[in-house]
Design an enzyme around this catalytic site. Structure first.
Site, PDB file in Angstrom:
ATOM      1  N   GLU A  45     148.209 -74.985  50.393  1.00  0.00           N
ATOM      2  CA  GLU A  45     147.039 -74.509  49.644  1.00  0.00           C
ATOM      3  C   GLU A  45     147.504 -73.718  48.430  1.00  0.00           C
ATOM      4  O   GLU A  45     148.598 -73.161  48.424  1.00  0.00           O
ATOM      5  CB  GLU A  45     146.096 -73.684  50.525  1.00  0.00           C
ATOM      6  CG  GLU A  45     146.776 -72.592  51.356  1.00  0.00           C
ATOM      7  CD  GLU A  45     146.567 -71.187  50.806  1.00  0.00           C
ATOM      8  OE1 GLU A  45     146.430 -71.054  49.571  1.00  0.00           O
ATOM      9  OE2 GLU A  45     146.565 -70.237  51.615  1.00  0.00           O
ATOM     10  N   ARG A  70     147.269 -65.403  58.144  1.00  0.00           N
ATOM     11  CA  ARG A  70     146.656 -66.718  58.390  1.00  0.00           C
ATOM     12  C   ARG A  70     146.394 -67.404  57.052  1.00  0.00           C
ATOM     13  O   ARG A  70     145.263 -67.621  56.640  1.00  0.00           O
ATOM     14  CB  ARG A  70     145.361 -66.537  59.198  1.00  0.00           C
ATOM     15  CG  ARG A  70     144.858 -67.832  59.835  1.00  0.00           C
ATOM     16  CD  ARG A  70     143.860 -67.567  60.955  1.00  0.00           C
ATOM     17  NE  ARG A  70     142.691 -66.840  60.495  1.00  0.00           N
ATOM     18  CZ  ARG A  70     141.599 -67.418  59.990  1.00  0.00           C
ATOM     19  NH1 ARG A  70     141.537 -68.733  59.874  1.00  0.00           N
ATOM     20  NH2 ARG A  70     140.573 -66.683  59.613  1.00  0.00           N
ATOM     21  N   CYS A  75     154.746 -75.422  47.517  1.00  0.00           N
ATOM     22  CA  CYS A  75     156.111 -75.806  47.878  1.00  0.00           C
ATOM     23  C   CYS A  75     157.097 -74.656  47.773  1.00  0.00           C
ATOM     24  O   CYS A  75     158.024 -74.553  48.589  1.00  0.00           O
ATOM     25  CB  CYS A  75     156.577 -76.982  47.024  1.00  0.00           C
ATOM     26  SG  CYS A  75     156.903 -76.597  45.283  1.00  0.00           S
ATOM     27  N   HIS A 115     159.303 -78.804  41.998  1.00  0.00           N
ATOM     28  CA  HIS A 115     159.060 -79.045  43.423  1.00  0.00           C
ATOM     29  C   HIS A 115     160.276 -78.626  44.230  1.00  0.00           C
ATOM     30  O   HIS A 115     161.372 -79.188  44.079  1.00  0.00           O
ATOM     31  CB  HIS A 115     158.740 -80.512  43.710  1.00  0.00           C
ATOM     32  CG  HIS A 115     158.502 -80.763  45.167  1.00  0.00           C
ATOM     33  ND1 HIS A 115     157.510 -80.104  45.865  1.00  0.00           N
ATOM     34  CD2 HIS A 115     159.141 -81.552  46.072  1.00  0.00           C
ATOM     35  CE1 HIS A 115     157.538 -80.487  47.131  1.00  0.00           C
ATOM     36  NE2 HIS A 115     158.529 -81.361  47.276  1.00  0.00           N
ATOM     37  N   ASP A 130     161.052 -81.531  53.734  1.00  0.00           N
ATOM     38  CA  ASP A 130     160.030 -81.116  52.781  1.00  0.00           C
ATOM     39  C   ASP A 130     158.737 -80.867  53.543  1.00  0.00           C
ATOM     40  O   ASP A 130     158.195 -81.777  54.170  1.00  0.00           O
ATOM     41  CB  ASP A 130     159.829 -82.214  51.734  1.00  0.00           C
ATOM     42  CG  ASP A 130     158.862 -81.833  50.624  1.00  0.00           C
ATOM     43  OD1 ASP A 130     158.329 -80.709  50.659  1.00  0.00           O
ATOM     44  OD2 ASP A 130     158.647 -82.660  49.724  1.00  0.00           O
TER      45      ASP A 130
END
Length: 278
Positions: A45, A70, A75, A115, A130
């Site tokens: 997210e 929570r 990445c 990334h 990943d």
């Protein structure tokens, strides 16, 4: 290769408890269980960059958010957490940076290296792990072998090499093999990850800054949220799509479907309204 410490560091123990995996020797089987459980438990997210908030770039900050809180992340957070946990468990790991190619033509110009992922040495050979590529993330560690099709529950993947010798991860879709990202195997210092994170938070054209996204991958489905569009895809090809009618409904899906605690995110519904209901 070393063996798993008899007493895991507190963050590692809390992480394994969060994803429901028992510790064991640092081999390919444990790595596969960790990747599979991580993807099903800790969502991808972008709520921090989407609400113009600086996400953590250090291990302690990421663990506080993804393990003890929570929340999910992107990445730079997911794969930093995985890297640090695997290192503490006794794996040989190398942090890497790749260039995202998803959605681009083969002849499109090179993209920025934004990334993060991890090279892991196991007794069975080198793999790329990943857990931070959203709705098309490989749901298992990928063996670093050129040209071999690697089936998973959700899609087939393979590595090819580009003209410069870099590794290209491809996923097979309805239109054939599509590039996900390009990566070389040169280790990357922490400063480069901090710079990549800052770039995607602040660049005016960053998709992470301008649109809401969330995803997770379970054994029997993938769930994604793109703005106000919620989608569930099954391995057999069945797809369920739902357009959410209000910022409150979007927030409800983030909480209920993705397990994200949105209570401390200031102005989230206003930001959703401006970006996706304007």
């Amino acid at each position: 290769m070393t063996t798993t410490p008899l007493t895991a560091p507190p963050t590692v123990a809390a992480y394994l408890d969060r994803i429901g995996v028992a510790p064991g020797p640092p081999d390919g089987a444990l790595l596969a269980r960790i990747v599979r459980a991580h993807l099903a438990t800790i969502p991808f997210e972008n709520l921090d960059p989407f609400t113009h908030t600086e996400p953590p770039v250090d291990g302690a900050g990421v663990a506080a958010k993804l393990v003890h809180g929570r929340r999910g992340g992107w990445c730079f957070e997911h794969n930093l957490l995985l890297h640090d946990v695997l290192k503490d468990l006794g794996y040989r790991v190398t942090p890497l940076l790749g260039r995202v190619r998803l959605g681009l033509d083969d002849d499109a110009p090179a993209t920025v290296r934004t990334h993060r992922l991890t090279l892991v040495e196991t007794g069975e050979g080198a793999v790329l792990a990943d857990v931070g590529f959203g709705g098309t993330v490989p749901p298992a560690p990928m063996r670093l072998v050129e040209g071999i099709v690697q089936p998973t529950a959700h899609a087939d993947y393979r590595f090819v090499r580009d003209g410069a010798g870099a590794w290209v991860l491809q996923r097979r879709g309805s239109a054939g093999w599509l590039a996900q990202y390009v990566v070389d195997l040169a280790p990357v210092p922490d400063a480069d990850y901090a710079m990549g994170s800052w770039y995607l938070v602040h660049h005016p054209d960053s998709g992470f800054r301008n649109g809401l996204t969330a995803a997770y991958t379970a054994d029997d489905h993938r769930a994604t949220l793109d703005g106000n569009r919620y989608t569930v895809r099954r391995p057999d090809g069945r797809t369920e799509r739902r357009e959410l009618g209000s910022p409150a409904q979007v927030r409800g899906v983030l909480e209920d479907a993705f397990g994200i605690d949105t209570g401390a995110i200031t102005g989230l519904e206003d930001r959703i309204r401006a970006a996706h209901f304007g």
